[in-house]
Write a protein that holds these residues in place. Sequence first.
Motif, mmCIF file in Angstrom:
data_model
loop_
_atom_site.group_PDB
_atom_site.id
_atom_site.type_symbol
_atom_site.label_atom_id
_atom_site.label_comp_id
_atom_site.label_asym_id
_atom_site.label_seq_id
_atom_site.Cartn_x
_atom_site.Cartn_y
_atom_site.Cartn_z
ATOM 1 N N LYS A 49 0.816 -1.220 0.000
ATOM 2 C CA LYS A 49 0.000 0.000 0.000
ATOM 3 C C LYS A 49 0.852 1.274 0.000
ATOM 4 C CE LYS A 49 -2.049 -1.165 3.828
ATOM 5 N NZ LYS A 49 -1.273 -2.390 4.113
ATOM 6 N N THR A 50 1.847 1.326 0.881
ATOM 7 C CA THR A 50 2.707 2.520 0.944
ATOM 8 C C THR A 50 3.512 2.660 -0.341
ATOM 9 O OG1 THR A 50 2.817 2.509 3.354
ATOM 10 C CG2 THR A 50 4.637 3.588 2.212
ATOM 11 N N THR A 51 3.974 1.544 -0.871
ATOM 12 C CA THR A 51 4.704 1.568 -2.141
ATOM 13 C C THR A 51 3.836 2.185 -3.235
ATOM 14 O OG1 THR A 51 5.886 -0.425 -1.461
ATOM 15 C CG2 THR A 51 5.937 0.110 -3.815
ATOM 16 N N PHE A 94 2.107 11.259 5.329
ATOM 17 C CA PHE A 94 2.929 10.060 5.466
ATOM 18 C C PHE A 94 2.497 9.221 6.654
ATOM 19 C CE2 PHE A 94 5.492 13.212 3.336
ATOM 20 C CZ PHE A 94 6.043 12.496 2.290
ATOM 21 N N GLN A 95 2.803 7.921 6.538
ATOM 22 C CA GLN A 95 2.488 6.997 7.627
ATOM 23 C C GLN A 95 3.266 7.416 8.897
ATOM 24 O OE1 GLN A 95 2.963 2.973 6.291
ATOM 25 N NE2 GLN A 95 1.750 2.118 7.941
ATOM 26 N N GLN A 96 4.548 7.787 8.721
ATOM 27 C CA GLN A 96 5.268 8.470 9.806
ATOM 28 C C GLN A 96 5.139 9.952 9.473
ATOM 29 O OE1 GLN A 96 6.958 6.568 7.565
ATOM 30 N NE2 GLN A 96 7.566 4.691 8.603
ATOM 31 N N ALA A 167 -3.174 10.059 1.416
ATOM 32 C CA ALA A 167 -2.993 9.955 2.865
ATOM 33 C C ALA A 167 -2.764 8.497 3.254
ATOM 34 C CB ALA A 167 -4.209 10.529 3.585
ATOM 35 N N ASP A 168 -1.581 8.236 3.823
ATOM 36 C CA ASP A 168 -1.211 6.869 4.202
ATOM 37 C C ASP A 168 -1.559 6.654 5.679
ATOM 38 O OD1 ASP A 168 -0.182 4.346 4.243
ATOM 39 O OD2 ASP A 168 1.816 4.904 3.504
ATOM 40 N N GLU A 169 -2.656 5.998 5.936
ATOM 41 C CA GLU A 169 -3.163 5.771 7.290
ATOM 42 C C GLU A 169 -3.267 7.058 8.095
ATOM 43 O OE1 GLU A 169 -2.917 2.351 9.327
ATOM 44 O OE2 GLU A 169 -1.546 1.300 7.996
HETATM 45 MG MG LIG Z 1 2.367 1.189 4.758
#
Ligand SMILES: [Mg+2]
Length: 223
Positions: A49-51, A94-96, A167-169
């Motif tokens: 997913k992030t990729t 970002f997720q972070q 938006a990643d999570e």
């Molecule tokens: Mg991810």
Amino acid sequence: MSEEAIIRLEHVCRQYRRGSETVHALKDISFSLFPGDFVAVVGPSGSGKTTLMNLMGCLDRPSGGRILVHGREVQEESEAGLTRLRRTVIGFVFQQFFLIPTLNVLENVALPSLFTGKKQRERALNLLEKVGLSQRLYHLPGQLSGGEMQRVAIARSLINGPSILLADEPTGNLDSRNAERILELFERLNEEGMTLVMVTHNADLVKQCKAVVRIEDGAMVQA
Ligand SMILES: [Mg+2]
Ligand SMILES: Nc1ncnc2c1ncn2[C@@H]1O[C@H](COP(=O)(O)OP(=O)(O)OP(=O)(O)O)[C@@H](O)[C@H]1O
């Protein structure tokens, strides 16, 4: 007349090298994102997913296949062209969170607008109000909770008025009330014409998106 895709992926794959091993993080993904879409990306941890988000956000280039943003092929763009695209068209959460630890909340949110030459303190204040952080303007990231940092990151992603928000999570660190608040904000933005893609594990949020993309082991499967 057929509408033009904002982002189009054609047979995209992405491999990573890990020592002597090759990780096939994405395999033959074809997908189009159209103006006004509100898409949830779901799938198990490590499924890609992030990729996928990084590729759509022009933060990374595919190992194979083509990606077109507004009809322009990403692989043919210069680094400067891609940077401009990221700054003006695409907002990214970002997720972070990647907040700058030495800048306060207001400065973190206004930071991306420094590079576009617009004075946006007012806009930063307005966005921080929208995400419920008007009481935290002068705190440093280290003085915030995870959920508050997440909301700063969301406000920052919107400062340049992007037409697409990736938006990643974005609600991963939020309790249900705050997650609902962020979703309401996203729905309002979508009604105003913004295109949104959101990775989420939250089934309630998935239900409220207009479409779902499911990734399993690097491949798109029927949602
Ligand atoms: Mg991810
Ligand atoms: N920089 C990298 N180098 C090597 N392998 C990587 C790299 N980034 C990701 N991977 C691998 O690629 C696969 C997909 O990772 P990705 O981060 O896209 O998953 P994800 O669906 O976002 O997972 P999560 O839900 O845990 O965030 C995983 O197997 C991961 O270990």
